[in-house]
Design an enzyme around this catalytic site. Structure first.
Site, PDB file in Angstrom:
ATOM      1  N   GLY B 238       0.820  -1.208   0.000  1.00 40.81           N
ATOM      2  CA  GLY B 238       0.000   0.000   0.000  1.00 40.81           C
ATOM      3  C   GLY B 238       0.847   1.248   0.000  1.00 40.81           C
ATOM      4  N   SER B 239       0.243   2.330   0.498  1.00 42.78           N
ATOM      5  CA  SER B 239       0.903   3.629   0.441  1.00 42.78           C
ATOM      6  C   SER B 239       2.017   3.741   1.477  1.00 42.78           C
ATOM      7  CB  SER B 239      -0.109   4.739   0.697  1.00 42.78           C
ATOM      8  OG  SER B 239      -0.475   4.742   2.060  1.00 42.78           O
ATOM      9  N   GLY B 243       1.542   2.478   5.197  1.00 41.02           N
ATOM     10  CA  GLY B 243       2.497   1.428   5.566  1.00 41.02           C
ATOM     11  C   GLY B 243       3.388   1.858   6.715  1.00 41.02           C
ATOM     12  N   GLU B 262       5.347  -3.232   1.450  1.00 38.19           N
ATOM     13  CA  GLU B 262       5.782  -2.761   0.138  1.00 38.19           C
ATOM     14  C   GLU B 262       5.082  -1.436  -0.073  1.00 38.19           C
ATOM     15  OE1 GLU B 262       4.716  -5.130  -3.408  1.00 38.19           O
ATOM     16  OE2 GLU B 262       4.718  -3.133  -4.286  1.00 38.19           O
ATOM     17  N   CYS B 296       2.821  -0.596  -8.833  1.00 40.15           N
ATOM     18  CA  CYS B 296       3.927  -0.173  -7.976  1.00 40.15           C
ATOM     19  C   CYS B 296       5.235  -0.148  -8.745  1.00 40.15           C
ATOM     20  CB  CYS B 296       4.036  -1.084  -6.762  1.00 40.15           C
ATOM     21  SG  CYS B 296       3.832  -2.816  -7.170  1.00 40.15           S
TER      22      CYS B 296
END
Lengths: 514, 514
Positions: B238-239, B243, B262, B296
């Protein structure tokens, strides 16, 4: 913040063991002889911010060439150079730690053998996890040519411990494994043995290329190091309080970095009825008092049949203590065992002998019933660093699993059993595997072999990261990060990944190891 | 705290995408069709504290038997069951994400192939790192019989991402690798595709033993999960903001646990002069706009010769955008690119087309000179999740290494070069290896193969832990902890460590792999 430089497992660095600040001058660290409490050697100056920055800049500058260097011969040269100065190193360490010449001679040998094991690990090469996948355009998703290998994470900080002035200090396992991984190392020296640290550092500096090894002294330097942008990971052996504080610093960086802390451990040991023998009792007392109990694997918590307490008490009564590493450690131990003895939860069942003078302590054994223990688990699993043990008495081994499962994480857990109790031992192993990194059978946890199969780690609070070990061949994995090369021309790949395998290392090709 | 449930790389979960609280009733998550902005499907209720505690208790209860189970057939059965309901799953996901049937069909196949790869990893068995050392009483320190193996860390929490409703969601890579490791999994569903999550969870629940899989919904449930004593590690995609908040929660637990996040990645790509062709320009535009840039591994930062900007701009002008996953993502993208266009640092050089209606956006390309970029590195390396790119123009490739070395950590870094530039490409690879987990040559970073050699990770902020990958065979290592058995009787050892190797797996014996 003084606890940040604290020594392993509950003993901090206050008072006379170091960090004494001279009025008007720079801070310095002074060694003391634990046998007398008197200063020994000249003080070592605390590291200034600007010097620390220089050391870190050199570490960064040397990182690429060190990662690409043929490092095995360097590790062996460091080992040889340390061995060559064994007499000086051991006498210096003995003056500062009182651990004795035989123990320290063995510990230095263990330290140099550890460096040689890592040279072997490098030459064997499977630590690189070299992996080659060929392309498969028909799978979903399509697979390109992929080649994966591990490489150094970059410069590493290592916090030395007080209780192993060689094996867990300047040239110890964290340093050896990080150098092996290709990481430059900056050691935060332990204030308990500044002269030993200085002499060891001199040898490392002489052998290794410029910038690959550096050392800093002082609490402030340690804090600055953990937050320094040049540092990419930290190794630490010491107290739970100090380790937690540094872990929090590392985790709260703008760019959090891995922190490998080995902290506190009570190392539960279970004696099953078939193993409640005189030999077990004397073995326990010997392990409990070895090195004045100043081991992270000290068997501080023993589960035994109620009828076995008398034998255990007799063995501990006949055992000897010694001088502890520093005044604070002695004080913490003494107030801890005095507190237990004064309280109503446990019974003091044995006191060993203590030498005269210095920071001497006597072994102590306490006893408590399983039910009382289970009802007061948190306070009774507090570690008392030193030669103190608590026997938890049970009547039926079937009562044990439920209690063992609730114990805090430890580096080790041990079972003593003869054939009649093997089935029970197997059931206990299933529970103990959840709370400890190494399970020992019919032996004692003190003594940590340096081997491919060693695991020196465990769940919190034994360590801050249960995935790794600080001793043994796989300790190197902590300082390595993976990288995949997708579609790169052969001549631009690292040697470990080239088609003709010029390093002749084990590799995985399309899923098959060879 | 709303950002804790946010979607990958900069896009949060506010507004209509989910987490809507009904006055007087329990909170619930509502799916929306990005093509129209209208609700789709029935809401999913947020998970209460007591239900979450029940799910975690079941996970704990099932942990030992799942770790001991023959898990490969279960993973294959999950894969088969998902494939069997492909039509329903894909149409449900398309209604909630607008990612399109072809892409989602491929993504589901990738997800089930991933489960099958982990079945293969389990059968191959080297993931256990089984290691057998015989005794050597003559070495220093003496070596006992030691046998080391990896085992499950215990129950794991997995935070699903919005941009891959299958591959990084309920049955995605974190779940598959954790189940393979022997860890029960509790998924925190992403609010962006509640119906898809519910259908996937139904299939997993049907196939797996009770307690091995659970799912929770809602921001509060996510927070409770990360701090729950039953949970031993966390996976997150996620962001960076979300995160980081969860990483801080995991790290500040009384017992800190590993957190594998991540987060954001700008994925720098360098086009060397020899590769500045029309094909490269169209390849870039295709990769930049694939999946409306919601990857991503989107190549958001391109270093190219100044003369190449025109070709790149033409390719992006001719490209199409699409509808983004949710309103907030669209808003964040739009305000981000509008801000860049209105500012004076970079120049807007191309705008692609956008469809009508819903949460549609158009591709954007900006350009800036290398010097200006280097002087504004922090602001210009901010990720704009979506189909927006920044071309950094250089005149001499020799200027690049110094700037590339300062880039934030990324999942990937790419070089495009023909033979004339191979030497320069090799120099760039040395720098890029320090800032990214996967280096790509003459291809584009979007598309992540599921393979033994894949690395999907990198330095902060690409991930919270650069030692690991969330895609590929070695993703399983995140959920495993080592344990050594010292001196245990043969019949009490786990099968992987018995002398006769009943599992027939690769093992290391006295240092030698076989």
């Amino acid at each position: 913040m003084s606890e940040l430089a604290s020594s392993p497992s509950g003993a901090g660095s206050f008072g006379r063991e170091g960090g004494e600040r001279q009025r008007g001058g720079p801070a310095s660290e002074q060694g003391f002889d634990p046998r007398t409490g008197q200063p020994v050697g000249t003080p070592v100056e605390s590291t200034s911010d600007s010097l620390l920055d220089q050391i870190c800049a050199l570490a960064t500058k040397s990182a690429a060439s060190w990662a690409a260097a043929d490092r095995a011969p360097y590790l062996e040269r460091v080992a040889d150079a340390l061995d060559a100065e064994s007499e000086l190193l051991v006498s210096t360490a003995d003056a500062e730690t009182a651990l004795g010449v035989p123990r320290l001679t063995g510990e230095l040998k263990r330290t140099t053998n550890q460096l040689r094991l890592f040279a072997e690990v490098l030459r064997e090469g499977s630590y690189l996890e070299a992996t080659l996948d060929s392309a498969d355009p028909d799978t979903v998703p399509p697979r390109p040519v992929l080649r994966r290998v591990l490489r150094s994470i970059g410069p590493v900080a290592v916090f030395a411990a007080s209780n192993f002035p060689f094996a867990f200090s300047v040239a110890g396992g964290d340093t050896a494994s990080a150098l092996a991984a290709g990481s430059p190392v900056v050691v935060k020296a332990h204030p308990g043995h500044p002269a030993t640290s200085r002499e060891t550092a001199r040898i490392l500096t002489n052998v290794l290329p410029e910038g690959v090894f550096g050392i800093v002294h002082g609490v402030e330097a340690g804090v600055r190091l953990v937050r320094h942008p040049a540092i990419k990971a930290v190794g630490f052996t010491g107290s739970t309080t100090g380790g937690r504080a540094l872990f929090d610093l590392a985790s709260s960086r703008p760019d959090p970095i891995p922190f490998y802390g080995e902290l506190g451990s009570v190392n539960p040991t279970v004696v099953l009825p078939s193993a409640a023998t005189e030999q077990t009792a004397t073995g326990f007392a010997a392990s409990l008092t070895m090195g004045v109990g100043q081991f992270c694997t000290n068997p501080g918590l023993l589960f035994a049949p109620a009828g076995f307490v008398e034998s255990l008490a007799a063995a501990v009564t006949g055992s000897s203590g010694g001088v502890m590493l520093n005044e604070r450690m002695q004080h913490t131990y003494q107030s801890g065992v005095d507190g237990l003895a004064a309280g109503e939860l446990v019974e003091l069942v044995a006191t060993g002998t203590a030498p005269e003078g210095g920071w001497a302590v006597a072994p102590k054994l306490f006893a408590v019933e399983l039910k009382t223990f289970a009802a007061n688990l948190e306070v009774l699993t507090e570690e008392h660093f030193g030669p103190a043990g608590l026997v938890v008495t049970y009547t039926d081994p079937a009562e044990l699993p439920e209690v063992l499962a609730q114990l805090p994480g430890s580096l080790t857990a041990t079972v003593h059993a003869e054939a009649a109790d093997h089935a029970v031992a197997g059931q206990l192993a299933e529970v103990l595997a959840g709370i400890a990194g190494r399970l020992i059978f019919n032996a004692w946890p003190t003594g940590v072999a340096v081997a491919w199969g060693m695991q020196h780690g465990g769940p919190w609070p034994a360590t801050t990261n249960p995935l790794h070990t600080s001793v043994g061949a796989t300790a190197i994995r902590r300082w390595l990060v993976p990288i995949s090369y997708q579609g790169w021309p052969e001549e631009l790949l690292p040697p470990a990944l080239r088609a003709d395998n010029p390093l002749a290392i084990p590799r995985r090709t399309n899923g098959t190891l060879s």
